[in-house]
Design a protein around this motif. Structure first.
Motif, PDB file in Angstrom:
ATOM      1  N   HIS A   1     -16.010 -26.001   3.165  1.00 25.33           N
ATOM      2  CA  HIS A   1     -16.391 -25.148   2.440  1.00 25.33           C
ATOM      3  C   HIS A   1     -18.058 -25.099   2.747  1.00 25.33           C
ATOM      4  O   HIS A   1     -18.415 -25.695   3.252  1.00 25.33           O
ATOM      5  CB  HIS A   1     -16.411 -25.280   0.831  1.00 25.33           C
ATOM      6  N   ASP A   2     -18.876 -23.764   2.305  1.00 33.53           N
ATOM      7  CA  ASP A   2     -20.145 -23.752   2.785  1.00 33.53           C
ATOM      8  C   ASP A   2     -21.151 -23.715   1.411  1.00 33.53           C
ATOM      9  O   ASP A   2     -22.219 -23.417   1.597  1.00 33.53           O
ATOM     10  CB  ASP A   2     -20.282 -22.260   3.618  1.00 33.53           C
ATOM     11  N   ALA A   3     -20.747 -24.229   0.283  1.00 34.82           N
ATOM     12  CA  ALA A   3     -21.871 -24.358  -0.607  1.00 34.82           C
ATOM     13  C   ALA A   3     -22.600 -25.614  -0.414  1.00 34.82           C
ATOM     14  O   ALA A   3     -22.398 -26.546   0.256  1.00 34.82           O
ATOM     15  CB  ALA A   3     -20.888 -24.734  -1.948  1.00 34.82           C
ATOM     16  N   GLN A   4     -23.958 -25.626  -0.920  1.00 34.22           N
ATOM     17  CA  GLN A   4     -24.843 -26.496  -0.813  1.00 34.22           C
ATOM     18  C   GLN A   4     -24.878 -27.296  -2.200  1.00 34.22           C
ATOM     19  O   GLN A   4     -25.266 -27.011  -3.053  1.00 34.22           O
ATOM     20  CB  GLN A   4     -26.281 -25.754  -0.646  1.00 34.22           C
ATOM     21  N   GLN A   5     -24.224 -28.376  -1.714  1.00 31.02           N
ATOM     22  CA  GLN A   5     -24.080 -29.362  -2.991  1.00 31.02           C
ATOM     23  C   GLN A   5     -25.216 -30.037  -3.299  1.00 31.02           C
ATOM     24  O   GLN A   5     -25.974 -30.479  -2.357  1.00 31.02           O
ATOM     25  CB  GLN A   5     -22.793 -30.674  -2.814  1.00 31.02           C
ATOM     26  N   PRO A   6     -25.556 -30.210  -4.397  1.00 30.10           N
ATOM     27  CA  PRO A   6     -26.869 -31.092  -4.912  1.00 30.10           C
ATOM     28  C   PRO A   6     -26.859 -32.427  -4.347  1.00 30.10           C
ATOM     29  O   PRO A   6     -25.915 -33.028  -4.135  1.00 30.10           O
ATOM     30  CB  PRO A   6     -26.752 -30.716  -6.295  1.00 30.10           C
ATOM     31  N   PRO A   7     -27.806 -32.961  -4.198  1.00 21.69           N
ATOM     32  CA  PRO A   7     -28.072 -34.710  -3.827  1.00 21.69           C
ATOM     33  C   PRO A   7     -27.256 -35.376  -4.892  1.00 21.69           C
ATOM     34  O   PRO A   7     -27.168 -35.170  -6.063  1.00 21.69           O
ATOM     35  CB  PRO A   7     -29.513 -34.822  -4.115  1.00 21.69           C
ATOM     36  N   GLY A   8     -26.507 -36.082  -4.278  1.00 23.83           N
ATOM     37  CA  GLY A   8     -25.514 -37.094  -5.273  1.00 23.83           C
ATOM     38  C   GLY A   8     -24.140 -36.797  -5.177  1.00 23.83           C
ATOM     39  O   GLY A   8     -23.442 -37.607  -5.880  1.00 23.83           O
ATOM     40  N   ALA A   9     -23.876 -35.258  -4.894  1.00 27.65           N
ATOM     41  CA  ALA A   9     -22.785 -34.909  -5.013  1.00 27.65           C
ATOM     42  C   ALA A   9     -21.753 -35.007  -3.576  1.00 27.65           C
ATOM     43  O   ALA A   9     -22.476 -34.943  -2.663  1.00 27.65           O
ATOM     44  CB  ALA A   9     -22.722 -33.560  -5.264  1.00 27.65           C
ATOM     45  N   THR A  10     -20.389 -35.580  -3.733  1.00 30.68           N
ATOM     46  CA  THR A  10     -19.780 -35.474  -2.391  1.00 30.68           C
ATOM     47  C   THR A  10     -19.292 -34.185  -2.433  1.00 30.68           C
ATOM     48  O   THR A  10     -19.101 -33.468  -3.208  1.00 30.68           O
ATOM     49  CB  THR A  10     -18.587 -36.181  -2.871  1.00 30.68           C
ATOM     50  N   PRO A  11     -19.388 -33.690  -0.923  1.00 30.12           N
ATOM     51  CA  PRO A  11     -18.935 -32.306  -0.850  1.00 30.12           C
ATOM     52  C   PRO A  11     -17.529 -31.643  -1.282  1.00 30.12           C
ATOM     53  O   PRO A  11     -17.590 -30.628  -1.915  1.00 30.12           O
ATOM     54  CB  PRO A  11     -18.789 -31.989   0.872  1.00 30.12           C
ATOM     55  N   ALA A  12     -16.575 -32.643  -1.154  1.00 33.13           N
ATOM     56  CA  ALA A  12     -15.280 -32.174  -1.720  1.00 33.13           C
ATOM     57  C   ALA A  12     -15.288 -31.918  -3.432  1.00 33.13           C
ATOM     58  O   ALA A  12     -14.750 -31.035  -4.011  1.00 33.13           O
ATOM     59  CB  ALA A  12     -14.017 -33.159  -1.319  1.00 33.13           C
ATOM     60  N   ALA A  13     -16.083 -33.022  -3.908  1.00 37.25           N
ATOM     61  CA  ALA A  13     -15.879 -32.816  -5.501  1.00 37.25           C
ATOM     62  C   ALA A  13     -16.759 -31.801  -5.954  1.00 37.25           C
ATOM     63  O   ALA A  13     -16.453 -31.178  -6.878  1.00 37.25           O
ATOM     64  CB  ALA A  13     -16.797 -34.426  -5.836  1.00 37.25           C
TER      65      ALA A  13
ATOM     66  N   CYS B   1      -9.860 -35.930 -13.768  1.00 35.44           N
ATOM     67  CA  CYS B   1     -11.177 -36.812 -13.312  1.00 35.44           C
ATOM     68  C   CYS B   1     -11.254 -36.518 -11.713  1.00 35.44           C
ATOM     69  O   CYS B   1     -10.319 -36.848 -10.944  1.00 35.44           O
ATOM     70  CB  CYS B   1     -11.211 -38.102 -13.514  1.00 35.44           C
ATOM     71  N   VAL B   2     -12.583 -35.946 -11.695  1.00 34.56           N
ATOM     72  CA  VAL B   2     -12.909 -36.047 -10.012  1.00 34.56           C
ATOM     73  C   VAL B   2     -13.894 -37.127  -9.826  1.00 34.56           C
ATOM     74  O   VAL B   2     -14.924 -37.369 -10.382  1.00 34.56           O
ATOM     75  CB  VAL B   2     -13.835 -34.660  -9.741  1.00 34.56           C
ATOM     76  N   VAL B   3     -13.374 -38.065  -8.995  1.00 31.38           N
ATOM     77  CA  VAL B   3     -13.936 -39.387  -8.690  1.00 31.38           C
ATOM     78  C   VAL B   3     -14.762 -39.394  -7.236  1.00 31.38           C
ATOM     79  O   VAL B   3     -13.697 -39.301  -6.379  1.00 31.38           O
ATOM     80  CB  VAL B   3     -13.108 -40.592  -9.019  1.00 31.38           C
ATOM     81  N   GLN B   4     -15.770 -39.658  -6.977  1.00 31.39           N
ATOM     82  CA  GLN B   4     -16.422 -39.871  -5.671  1.00 31.39           C
ATOM     83  C   GLN B   4     -16.250 -41.200  -5.158  1.00 31.39           C
ATOM     84  O   GLN B   4     -16.737 -42.346  -5.818  1.00 31.39           O
ATOM     85  CB  GLN B   4     -17.770 -39.398  -5.861  1.00 31.39           C
ATOM     86  N   VAL B   5     -15.489 -41.512  -4.203  1.00 37.05           N
ATOM     87  CA  VAL B   5     -15.122 -43.065  -3.643  1.00 37.05           C
ATOM     88  C   VAL B   5     -16.082 -43.042  -2.095  1.00 37.05           C
ATOM     89  O   VAL B   5     -16.542 -41.906  -1.665  1.00 37.05           O
ATOM     90  CB  VAL B   5     -13.863 -42.976  -3.775  1.00 37.05           C
ATOM     91  N   LYS B   6     -15.822 -44.160  -1.785  1.00 37.95           N
ATOM     92  CA  LYS B   6     -16.569 -44.372  -0.354  1.00 37.95           C
ATOM     93  C   LYS B   6     -15.791 -43.596   0.778  1.00 37.95           C
ATOM     94  O   LYS B   6     -16.235 -43.007   1.550  1.00 37.95           O
ATOM     95  CB  LYS B   6     -17.036 -45.783  -0.253  1.00 37.95           C
ATOM     96  N   ALA B   7     -14.448 -44.126   0.720  1.00 37.41           N
ATOM     97  CA  ALA B   7     -13.737 -43.596   1.943  1.00 37.41           C
ATOM     98  C   ALA B   7     -11.981 -43.661   1.415  1.00 37.41           C
ATOM     99  O   ALA B   7     -11.779 -44.450   0.260  1.00 37.41           O
ATOM    100  CB  ALA B   7     -13.628 -44.644   2.977  1.00 37.41           C
TER     101      ALA B   7
ATOM    102  N   VAL C   1      -6.095 -37.800 -11.485  1.00 37.70           N
ATOM    103  CA  VAL C   1      -7.395 -38.023 -10.824  1.00 37.70           C
ATOM    104  C   VAL C   1      -7.410 -37.435  -9.438  1.00 37.70           C
ATOM    105  O   VAL C   1      -6.578 -37.531  -8.572  1.00 37.70           O
ATOM    106  CB  VAL C   1      -7.343 -39.665 -10.576  1.00 37.70           C
ATOM    107  N   LEU C   2      -8.721 -36.841  -8.989  1.00 42.05           N
ATOM    108  CA  LEU C   2      -8.953 -36.291  -7.470  1.00 42.05           C
ATOM    109  C   LEU C   2      -9.917 -37.143  -7.044  1.00 42.05           C
ATOM    110  O   LEU C   2     -11.084 -37.396  -7.541  1.00 42.05           O
ATOM    111  CB  LEU C   2      -9.200 -34.952  -7.938  1.00 42.05           C
ATOM    112  N   LEU C   3      -9.628 -38.126  -5.876  1.00 40.65           N
ATOM    113  CA  LEU C   3     -10.259 -38.889  -5.253  1.00 40.65           C
ATOM    114  C   LEU C   3     -11.039 -38.201  -4.306  1.00 40.65           C
ATOM    115  O   LEU C   3     -10.369 -37.504  -3.439  1.00 40.65           O
ATOM    116  CB  LEU C   3      -9.564 -40.020  -4.888  1.00 40.65           C
ATOM    117  N   CYS C   4     -12.401 -37.980  -4.066  1.00 40.02           N
ATOM    118  CA  CYS C   4     -13.078 -37.358  -2.893  1.00 40.02           C
ATOM    119  C   CYS C   4     -13.920 -38.336  -2.212  1.00 40.02           C
ATOM    120  O   CYS C   4     -14.679 -39.226  -2.718  1.00 40.02           O
ATOM    121  CB  CYS C   4     -13.954 -36.318  -3.891  1.00 40.02           C
ATOM    122  N   ALA C   5     -13.866 -38.134  -0.980  1.00 39.70           N
ATOM    123  CA  ALA C   5     -14.845 -38.863   0.001  1.00 39.70           C
ATOM    124  C   ALA C   5     -15.264 -37.780   1.154  1.00 39.70           C
ATOM    125  O   ALA C   5     -14.389 -37.414   2.029  1.00 39.70           O
ATOM    126  CB  ALA C   5     -14.014 -39.959   0.605  1.00 39.70           C
TER     127      ALA C   5
END
Lengths: 297, 203
Positions: free
Chosen positions: B46-58, B132-138, B184-188
């Motif tokens: 996608h081409d949205a500009q996510q804010p600092p701290g946000a994972t692109p997919a999340a 739940c949208v959860v930002q994970v490392k990998a 749960v949606l896991l995003c990396a």
């Protein structure tokens, strides 16, 4: 011969949003769909919208298709297995005009297949989505009209009533007389209406590689069966589930494996049985039309 | 309604999708594919500009799915940063302070509360539960857990880097609640994989 509109015959209408629905409605339906997939067979309420055709013409299926459809999807629409009956033609043209998507009659080429009352004979594959038009999503509605009660029955997995109905069939007729909209148990938990597909199609619901979504516009319900999910038709040990059989094959393609429609050919009782799935039948005729003719001769 | 004033500097709020209609559709289809095939990794370009701290997919998921009908719980780190203003500006969603009041939750894996604190739905309306949208490392689908359940032919592997040690026991309890429970949606990075409440996990 394949029925298809020539390219460019239907221009995308620039005055409506992509796929007709407004974005907030699509988001509402999308959120309902995601939860429906997580609870296989459970009916999720949604805010069904007024559509430019009456209830009973597939408004639930159309809203589901409109919410999932993307510009690169190839769409197929069937009505009772046929690509060229009124309902199928109208819905296909609706999405050509509102979304500009490519359409096909070929089951293997389609990404999304919206259907009324059939599952295609050609086995579906991973990545395909089958969207069912559902008139009556509640399988126990005729036994218990109060939705407050059927909701409790689903919540408590109390399905005795459904089994009593099937048992009464056996007591009256000697066999389970339900031939379409035959109730199924999804993921060993929810009793679900498969929509008015013939019970012939019920086995195709089980462990299908395709995602199956169900939309009921008038009743404002969405439900789903994810791919590779167990779907069993209700039955008894001494009265197992059976599908319809025919004495002969399709009169046009010779198939003995497909669901056949009876077609009257004259006013003197003449009739023949032909495949209800028009794409399956025509592709088989193209493949081995000669062998069928020689068999018949 | 009025207690949530939106105090933001528009110069600092990143843009949303350049094409909200088609991008939302594409992101939704990735989420639909992920929940239909738990453990399988989907790409969310996608081409949205996510804010600092946000994972692109999340960020893309929440942008595509939220609107003023939705309540969202943000984990402390995200609630305190630019994420909250970005999300509210673009979607109009309502931020809530209790996980149990939220239909969606957005958290880093290390700040995820006990899963049982989210809305779990009722026996009669199990769909009224938190996604739940959860930002994970990998994420890696070649090793790790063995998943089974609807959407999975046989077994599906999934390794998730960053989740706490207690997650598996909490997930087992969540799975046992079926038909209630969270999803749960896991995003990396720009990838996501899902765990539906029907998904059983073996370590």
């Amino acid at each position: 011969m394949r029925m298809c509109d020539p390219p460019g015959s239907l221009e995308r209408d620039p005055n409506v949003n992509f796929a007709y629905l407004d974005e907030r409605t699509k988001r509402m339906i999308r959120r309902a769909l995601l939860k429906a997939v997580c609870i296989p067979g459970h009916q999720v309420a949604f805010g069904s919208r007024e559509m430019p055709l009456p209830y009973g013409w597939g408004t639930g299926g159309i809203q589901v298709t409109a919410s999932i459809l993307g510009p690169r999807d190839v769409l197929k629409v069937i009505d009772q297995g046929s690509d060229d009956t009124v309902n199928a033609v109208n819905i296909r043209r609706f999405f050509q005009r509102t979304a500009g998507v490519a359409v096909t009659t070929d089951t293997t080429r389609a990404d999304i297949i919206q259907t009324r009352h059939r599952i295609p004979e050609t086995p579906l594959r991973e990545g395909q989505i089958l969207v069912f038009q559902v008139p009556a999503p509640e399988p126990m509605q005729r036994l218990e009209p109060r939705q407050s009660e059927t909701r409790k029955m689903h919540g408590l997995a109390e399905y005795g009533l459904m089994h009593v109905k099937l048992y009464e069939d056996i007591a009256h007729y000697g066999h389970i007389a339900t031939t379409y909209d035959y109730p199924v148990l999804v993921n060993n938990r929810y009793v679900m209406s498969p929509s008015p597909i013939p019970k012939f199609d019920n086995p195709k619901l089980n462990m299908s590689p395709a995602l199956q979504l169900f939309g009921a516009g008038r009743e404002k319900r969405i439900y789903a069966v994810p791919p590779y999910t167990a779907v069993t038709s209700l039955a008894f040990d001494d009265h197992p589930f059976e599908v319809q059989r025919w004495e002969s094959g399709c009169a046009l393609c010779g198939s003995r494996a497909s669901f056949l429609d009876e077609v009257l050919t004259d006013d003197h009782g003449g009739r023949m049985f032909v495949c209800s799935d028009s794409d399956y039948c025509t592709s088989r005729q193209g493949a081995d039309v000669r062998s069928v003719i020689s068999d018949g001769g | 309604m009025s207690e949530q004033t939106l105090d933001l500097n528009l110069q600092e709020v990143g843009a949303a999708f350049s094409d909200p209609v088609l991008s939302s559709q594409a992101v939704f289809r990735a989420a639909l594919a992920a929940l239909s095939r738990p453990g399988r990794i989907q790409s969310v370009p996608h081409d949205a500009q996510q804010p600092p701290g946000a994972t692109p997919a999340a960020a893309a998921l929440l942008l595509a799915l939220l609107d003023p009908d939705c309540t969202v719980w943000l984990a402390p780190r995200l609630a305190g940063g630019a994420v909250s203003a970005w999300l509210r500006f673009h979607t109009g969603c309502r931020i809530v302070s209790q996980p149990a009041a939220a239909r969606f939750a957005w958290s880093d894996a290390d700040q995820l509360p006990l899963l049982q604190q989210f809305a779990l739905g009722s026996e009669f309306e199990p769909e009224i539960s938190t996604t739940c949208v959860v930002q994970v490392k990998a994420l890696d689908e070649r090793c790790g857990w063995r998943l089974s359940g609807p959407g999975i032919p046989g077994r599906q592997r999934l390794a998730v880097a960053g989740l706490g040690a207690g997650f598996l026991a909490q997930w087992q309890a969540n799975h046992n609640l079926f038909p209630r429970g969270i999803d749960v949606l896991l995003c990396a990075g720009q990838f996501l994989a899902a765990l539906a409440r029907t998904t059983a996990i073996e370590a």
